[in-house]
Every structure is written in structure tokens, then in C-alpha cells.
Design a protein around this motif. Structure first.
Motif, short mmCIF file in Angstrom:
data_model
loop_
_atom_site.label_atom_id
_atom_site.label_comp_id
_atom_site.label_asym_id
_atom_site.label_seq_id
_atom_site.Cartn_x
_atom_site.Cartn_y
_atom_site.Cartn_z
N ARG A 213 0.74 -3.96 3.23
CA ARG A 213 -0.29 -4.35 2.26
C ARG A 213 -1.67 -3.79 2.62
NH1 ARG A 213 1.26 -5.46 -2.31
NH2 ARG A 213 -0.13 -7.19 -2.75
N VAL A 214 -1.89 -3.54 3.89
CA VAL A 214 -3.18 -3.01 4.35
C VAL A 214 -2.96 -1.58 4.84
CG1 VAL A 214 -5.09 -3.32 5.96
CG2 VAL A 214 -3.91 -5.33 5.01
N PRO A 215 -3.76 -0.61 4.37
CA PRO A 215 -3.55 0.79 4.75
C PRO A 215 -3.58 1.01 6.26
CG PRO A 215 -5.14 0.62 2.96
CD PRO A 215 -4.89 -0.77 3.44
N GLU A 216 -2.65 1.81 6.75
CA GLU A 216 -2.58 2.18 8.16
C GLU A 216 -2.31 3.68 8.27
OE1 GLU A 216 0.04 -0.12 10.62
OE2 GLU A 216 -0.21 -1.94 9.42
N THR A 217 -2.42 4.20 9.48
CA THR A 217 -2.07 5.60 9.71
C THR A 217 -0.58 5.79 9.42
OG1 THR A 217 -3.73 5.79 11.45
CG2 THR A 217 -2.01 7.47 11.41
N VAL A 218 -0.26 6.84 8.68
CA VAL A 218 1.12 7.06 8.25
C VAL A 218 1.88 7.89 9.29
CG1 VAL A 218 2.60 7.96 6.43
CG2 VAL A 218 0.36 7.02 5.85
N ALA A 219 3.06 7.40 9.66
CA ALA A 219 3.95 8.13 10.58
C ALA A 219 5.03 8.81 9.74
CB ALA A 219 4.58 7.17 11.58
N VAL A 220 5.13 10.14 9.87
CA VAL A 220 6.08 10.92 9.08
C VAL A 220 7.11 11.55 10.03
CG1 VAL A 220 6.38 12.85 7.49
CG2 VAL A 220 4.33 11.42 7.34
N GLU A 221 8.40 11.30 9.76
CA GLU A 221 9.47 11.82 10.61
C GLU A 221 10.61 12.37 9.76
OE1 GLU A 221 10.26 9.21 14.26
OE2 GLU A 221 9.48 7.78 12.80
N THR A 222 11.48 13.14 10.41
CA THR A 222 12.69 13.66 9.77
C THR A 222 13.90 13.29 10.61
OG1 THR A 222 11.50 15.54 8.79
CG2 THR A 222 13.89 15.73 8.98
N LEU A 223 14.97 12.88 9.96
CA LEU A 223 16.21 12.53 10.64
C LEU A 223 17.32 13.45 10.16
CD1 LEU A 223 17.92 10.53 12.41
CD2 LEU A 223 18.34 9.26 10.28
#
Length: 247
Positions: A213-223
């Protein structure tokens, strides 16, 4: 001589068995990825939307604190019966409550710390490819947005959340922009994004997400699921190690 009863069709995890012979949607790799991806830390109240066989609810039960409570909902009576059976025969029957209810009719006074869903995400069974035009009515309801659109999903889960809630779900990667926009319209901000591909030479087909609900740093990964000679990758084994028997 008495007959030996056959175990129903299903999936054997390390700590529980999930029968799925009465469900429109069978247990899939995608559901196991989603359930393994979910972090239940500090979540005492959880909601599984469209529970089907109850696989995600039971994965949450295994991962969560002893006093956590999981509510699992579905609109299909066959799925409800199966999920109740699976929960009752698990090690956590007191943690999982199964209710037949559409998401839109849930009590808005209840707010959950964590919501998880493998939602219906094909826009229309009669798409140009007609890939799902011939499926059964129950499977159609489980797979397409006839009863729960993307906009409804994010709007209704927002009502059932609080400032610290987390929402886990997955959608086809091709719909990611639509998903992110719809989530944002309802006040959900992506925190984690996991792009899933079958092997190193294929494009991602699925997006698994955590929204807050509150913006945070986005973690982007690939599996990547499979490596050479069609073997599971080390990263896939690590992710799903708590559930797969052979990992």
C-alpha cells in the motif's frame, strides 16, 4: 479380501497432500512458484482468493506462524468441498477456514495482513486464438475474467487491506502494464516483480508480483525453471525447496 482404496489424483508436497480431482483447475507449476514466492513474515491474518484445491492456503499454513489464520474463498462448490477436505486432512486444520464466497461479497470490516491469489486472468475465452473457447464451464470461470476482472480484483483486495498489507498474485507477462496500472488505480504499488520463463532461451511468460500500500523500492528478478537436459535449475529448486519432495 477388502479392496484397497485409491488415493485421489493430486500433488504430494513435503508436508501435505493436495487432492485436485474435483477442481476445475489442477495444481500447476505456476501455483507452486507463487506459494513459494510469498513471504508470510508478520502476517497473522491471510486471505486466499479463488483457492481451488486449497494449495496456496496450505502453503501459507505451512510457512506461517502457529497462531496465523487463513481464510480461503472460492465460488465453485466442487472446489470448496475439495479445499475443505484437503485442509481437514492436513497438519493445520485449525489454521485454514474455507468459505464459498465471491471476493466482492467479503465483509469489508475485515482487513488482512496478506492476500494471495492465482486469479482468473484470461480476458475472454473467445479470444482471437480461441485457446480457451472449448473448456468446461467451471474451468472457464476459474480461468477467465467472467466473475473477477483485473480492476475488480485490485479494487476489492484494497478494501480488505490496511496500510501494512501485502498482496501476492500472478498474471501473464504480456498483461503486466495493464496489471500495474490497474493496481495503482486502487492504491497498490508493486514491491517485487518476478518474471518467469521456461528456459534460458525462452521469453518470460508469467509475472509473479508482490504489491504493497505504501510505495517502496522495487525489486525486479527473473526465474528460469529448466536448464540443460530439461533439469530444474538451482534457483527454481531453491525457491520451491520447502514443498517439492525431490528438492
Amino acid at each position: 479380501m477388502s479392496k484397497v482404496s485409491k488415493q485421489p489424483k493430486g500433488f504430494q508436497c513435503k508436508q501435505f497432500f493436495v487432492a485436485h480431482d474435483q477442481c476445475a483447475m489442477k495444481i500447476s507449476t505456476d501455483s507452486l512458484i507463487l506459494g513459494s514466492f510469498v513471504d508470510t513474515t508478520n502476517a497473522s491474518s491471510m486471505l486466499d482468493v479463488g483457492t481451488g484445491s486449497g494449495i496456496l492456503a496450505l502453503m501459507m499454513a505451512q510457512k506461517s506462524a502457529p497462531d496465523a489464520a487463513i481464510t480461503a474463498i472460492d465460488i465453485d462448490s466442487g472446489a470448496i468441498a475439495q479445499a475443505r477436505h484437503n485442509a481437514a486432512n492436513s497438519s493445520w486444520p485449525e489454521k485454514v477456514r474455507v468459505e464459498q464466497s465471491p471476493l466482492q461479497e467479503m465483509d469489508h470490516q475485515q482487513q488482512y495482513d496478506l492476500i494471495v491469489s492465482n486469479p482468473p486472468y484470461f480476458a475472454d475465452a473467445v479470444s482471437p486464438t480461441r485457446a480457451y473457447a472449448s473448456m468446461s464451464e467451471s474451468r472457464g470461470l476459474a480461468r477467465t475474467e467472467q466473475t473477477l476482472s483485473i480492476d475488480d480484483f485490485f479494487a476489492q483486495t484494497a478494501v480488505l487491506s490496511h496500510a501494512g498489507s501485502r498482496l501476492y498474485c500472478m498474471y501473464p507477462i504480456a498483461r503486466e502494464a495493464v496489471v500495474f496500472n490497474s493496481a495503482l488505480q486502487s492504491g497498490w504499488h508493486v514491491k517485487q516483480s518476478l518474471s518467469v520463463r521456461h528456459n534460458a532461451s525462452s521469453a518470460p511468460y508469467l509475472g509473479v508480483y508482490c504489491f504493497v500500500r505504501v510505495p517502496e523500492t522495487v525489486a525486479v528478478e527473473t526465474l528460469t525453471i529448466r536448464a540443460g537436459e530439461n533439469q530444474y535449475t538451482a534457483e527454481y529448486k531453491q525457491l520451491c525447496a520447502d514443498f517439492y519432495l525431490n528438492f
